[in-house]
Design an enzyme around this catalytic site. Structure first.
Site, mmCIF file in Angstrom:
data_model
loop_
_atom_site.group_PDB
_atom_site.id
_atom_site.type_symbol
_atom_site.label_atom_id
_atom_site.label_comp_id
_atom_site.label_asym_id
_atom_site.label_seq_id
_atom_site.Cartn_x
_atom_site.Cartn_y
_atom_site.Cartn_z
ATOM 1 N N ASN B 178 45.006 40.498 43.641
ATOM 2 C CA ASN B 178 45.176 41.948 43.666
ATOM 3 C C ASN B 178 46.609 42.270 43.221
ATOM 4 O O ASN B 178 47.399 41.367 42.922
ATOM 5 C CB ASN B 178 44.800 42.540 45.036
ATOM 6 C CG ASN B 178 45.758 42.120 46.153
ATOM 7 O OD1 ASN B 178 46.928 41.819 45.896
ATOM 8 N ND2 ASN B 178 45.263 42.111 47.376
ATOM 9 N N GLY B 211 39.167 49.854 40.557
ATOM 10 C CA GLY B 211 38.544 48.893 39.658
ATOM 11 C C GLY B 211 39.384 47.654 39.444
ATOM 12 O O GLY B 211 40.217 47.293 40.296
ATOM 13 N N ASP B 247 36.009 38.881 48.281
ATOM 14 C CA ASP B 247 35.241 37.631 48.214
ATOM 15 C C ASP B 247 33.936 37.852 47.453
ATOM 16 O O ASP B 247 33.522 37.014 46.647
ATOM 17 C CB ASP B 247 34.935 37.115 49.631
ATOM 18 C CG ASP B 247 36.201 36.762 50.409
ATOM 19 O OD1 ASP B 247 37.197 36.371 49.769
ATOM 20 O OD2 ASP B 247 36.186 36.875 51.653
#
Lengths: 308, 308
Positions: B178, B211, B247
Site C-alpha cells: 500500500n 483503487g 489479503d
C-alpha cells in the site's frame, strides 16, 4: 458431607497479554507473551472449594465455547457440580483481556458474553450461596432465594444501583470487600459502616499484603450487643501473579466456615489458600487440597489441628 | 490443474473487541462485543485462493491450539493443502487483539506465538511462492528457494532490516504494497521507486477505496524497455469490516495470474475478490468461488468472459 455451597457469578476465560509498552489509539504494539487461563470469579471460588474437599455447585451462565475449550472437564475434575449452569447457546463465555506493561501498569477489557443474560435468569432456591460480583439484579433475586448469603461485590460493583444493592445487603450474612469496595458499597447503598455492621453479622475487609480485618457481631437474645474487630495477617509468599488471590481467600474462608470453624480461623485459612494461588500465574493453576493448606497453616498460625 | 501457489506467513486468530472508549493504563472498560475469527495473512490468502479454485498450499507455523480450535478442518474444507505446515508443539497460534472504539480508533496487539520460530525454519524448495509479511530472515531464505516470488511486506515491515529486505527484493517478481508500505520499503532498502521498478517487473500499489496502480515492465530482448502504469478502480460495496481486504486482493490477483490472465485483469479480479471480504466481519467469512467472482466482475468491468 458438609453443607453444600452454591456459587454464582462469572465463569470466564482470561487472556493475559504482556507488552513492553501499551499502544495508544491507532497504533499497534507486539505482545511479548499471551496466555489463556480459565477464570471468572465464581468458577475460581468453586474450583478452589472443590479442591479443598468442599461440596460445591456452580450457578453461572456459560456459552458455546465452554465445552469446546474443555473448561467443563477441568471443573468436573476438580469436583464442581455443574448441573445448575445456565447454557446460553448463542453467546460465548465472558472474557477478560488483561494487558500488562513492563512497569506493571494494567489495562483490562471485560466482555460479559453469556453473563449478560444473568439479569434475565430466575435463580434456583438454595441453602447457602456465595455470590461473586456479576449482575446486581440477579444477585438481588438470588439473595432472596437463599437461606444463607455470602456476598463479594467485586469489580462489577461500579455497575450496581442503590435499590438492588440494598436488597442484597439486607439478605447478606457475610460480606467480603476490599478497602475500595467497602467505600463504594457505602456510597451506592447510602449506608455508613456502622449501619452495614448493624445489618450484617460478619464483614471481612481484605487489604492485600496487609492482611484482613474481621468484624464479627456478638449476638445475645437475637440482638447484636457488640462488634468484635480482629486483624488477620496475610500469609506472605513470593508472588508471581496476584490475580485470583481474593477468590481463593473466600474459597478458603467458606470451606472452613461450613465445616464449623470460627470466623477468625476461617479468615486465617482464607489467607493460606490465597498464598498458594499467587505463587503461579492463573487463578486455578495452584489450588491446594485441605492437607497442603493445613501444612502451610501450621507454619504461619498457632499450631492447630485442622481436622478434615 | 493450474500452477500450485505456495503461501507463507502467519496463520493466526483475531480477537475483535468493540469498546465505547479505550481504557488507559490502570483502568478497565467493558467490551461491548468480542468475536474470535480465523485469520493471519498467509492463511487468509490461501483460503481465498482455494475458494476461487486455485491449487494452494500453506507453509506457516502453527501451535497446539490450531487443531483444538478446528482451524485445520476449516482450511482443509476450503481445499488448502496443509502438509507443509510447521507444527510448533510448545507454542500457541499467533494472535491479534484488535480493539476498536466508538470513533473507529483501533489499537492492535500482535502476539507472534508459533510464528516467532519462523526465523529458524528452513524453507522447502517451491515453484511459485507468495510471501505474506512475517519474518524477514525466513522470507529472504524463502525468496531464494522459489522459482517465482510474489511478496507482500505488510504490517511486519517495521521489523525488517536492510540486508534481508534487499535479498527478498532482488528475488521478487511481483511486489504488492500500500502507499505507506511502499515508502517504508524504499526507506529500509535504501532504494528509489525507479530502482524498485528496474528490479521488479510487476509492482502493485493499493490505495483502499481509491483503487490500485499497476506498474508493469515491458521487456524486450530480456531488458526492461519501459514501465506501463495502469490505474485499476476499486469495486465499492457497503463495507462492514475492511480487515482482510488486502489479503483477498492478492488471492484474486494470484489465482488469475497463474491461470494466465494479464496483470491488469488480475488487478481487477483482486478488486472484485476484495469487495466480498469487506461485506462481512472476519477475513475468511465471505470468500467467493470463481463463479460468484466472475458475476460481480462482469458488473464492474468491461464484460469479459472469465473462463474457469
Amino acid at each position: 458431607m458438609s453443607q453444600r455451597i452454591s456459587v454464582t457469578g462469572h465463569t470466564s476465560v482470561d487472556y493475559l497479554l504482556t507488552v513492553e509498552t501499551m499502544a495508544g489509539p491507532n497504533a499497534s504494539a507486539p505482545a511479548l507473551d499471551c496466555q489463556e487461563y480459565f477464570g471468572g470469579g465464581a468458577a475460581n471460588v468453586a474450583a478452589a472449594i472443590a479442591c479443598l474437599g468442599g461440596d460445591v455447585e456452580l450457578i453461572s451462565p456459560v456459552g458455546k465455547d465452554f465445552a469446546q475449550k474443555e473448561y467443563d472437564k477441568e471443573l468436573q475434575e476438580f469436583g464442581v457440580d455443574l448441573s445448575k449452569l445456565y447454557f446460553i447457546p448463542d453467546r460465548s463465555l465472558s472474557k477478560a483481556f488483561i494487558i500488562t506493561d513492563a512497569h506493571s501498569n494494567q489495562t483490562t477489557y471485560f466482555y460479559w458474553g453469556a453473563a449478560a443474560k444473568l439479569a434475565e435468569m430466575e435463580p434456583p432456591r438454595v441453602s447457602f450461596v456465595h455470590m461473586v460480583t456479576a449482575d446486581c439484579f440477579f444477585n438481588a433475586k438470588m439473595s432472596q432465594a437463599a437461606d444463607f448469603v455470602s456476598f463479594d461485590p467485586g469489580q462489577d460493583l461500579i455497575t450496581y444501583q442503590k435499590e438492588p444493592l440494598n436488597t442484597i445487603l439486607e439478605n447478606t450474612d457475610i460480606l467480603f470487600a476490599n478497602r475500595h469496595e467497602i467505600e463504594l458499597v457505602m456510597k451506592i447503598a447510602e449506608k455508613t459502616f456502622e449501619e452495614l455492621k448493624n445489618m450484617i453479622d460478619l464483614i471481612v475487609v481484605t487489604r492485600d499484603k496487609e492482611g484482613s480485618t474481621l468484624y464479627e457481631n456478638e449476638i445475645a437474645d437475637g440482638k447484636c450487643v457488640k462488634t468484635i474487630e480482629t486483624d488477620i495477617k496475610a500469609v506472605l509468599v513470593e508472588s508471581v501473579d496476584p490475580t485470583g488471590a481474593g477468590d481463593a481467600y473466600k474459597a478458603g474462608f467458606l470451606t472452613a466456615f461450613v465445616k464449623g470453624y470460627s470466623p477468625k480461623i476461617c479468615c486465617q485459612i482464607g489467607s493460606v489458600v490465597s498464598s498458594f494461588v499467587v505463587e503461579k500465574v492463573g487463578c486455578q493453576t495452584n489450588l491446594p487440597d485441605w492437607n497442603r493448606m493445613s501444612e502451610r497453616y501450621a507454619v504461619h498460625f498457632d499450631i492447630f489441628d485442622l481436622n478434615d
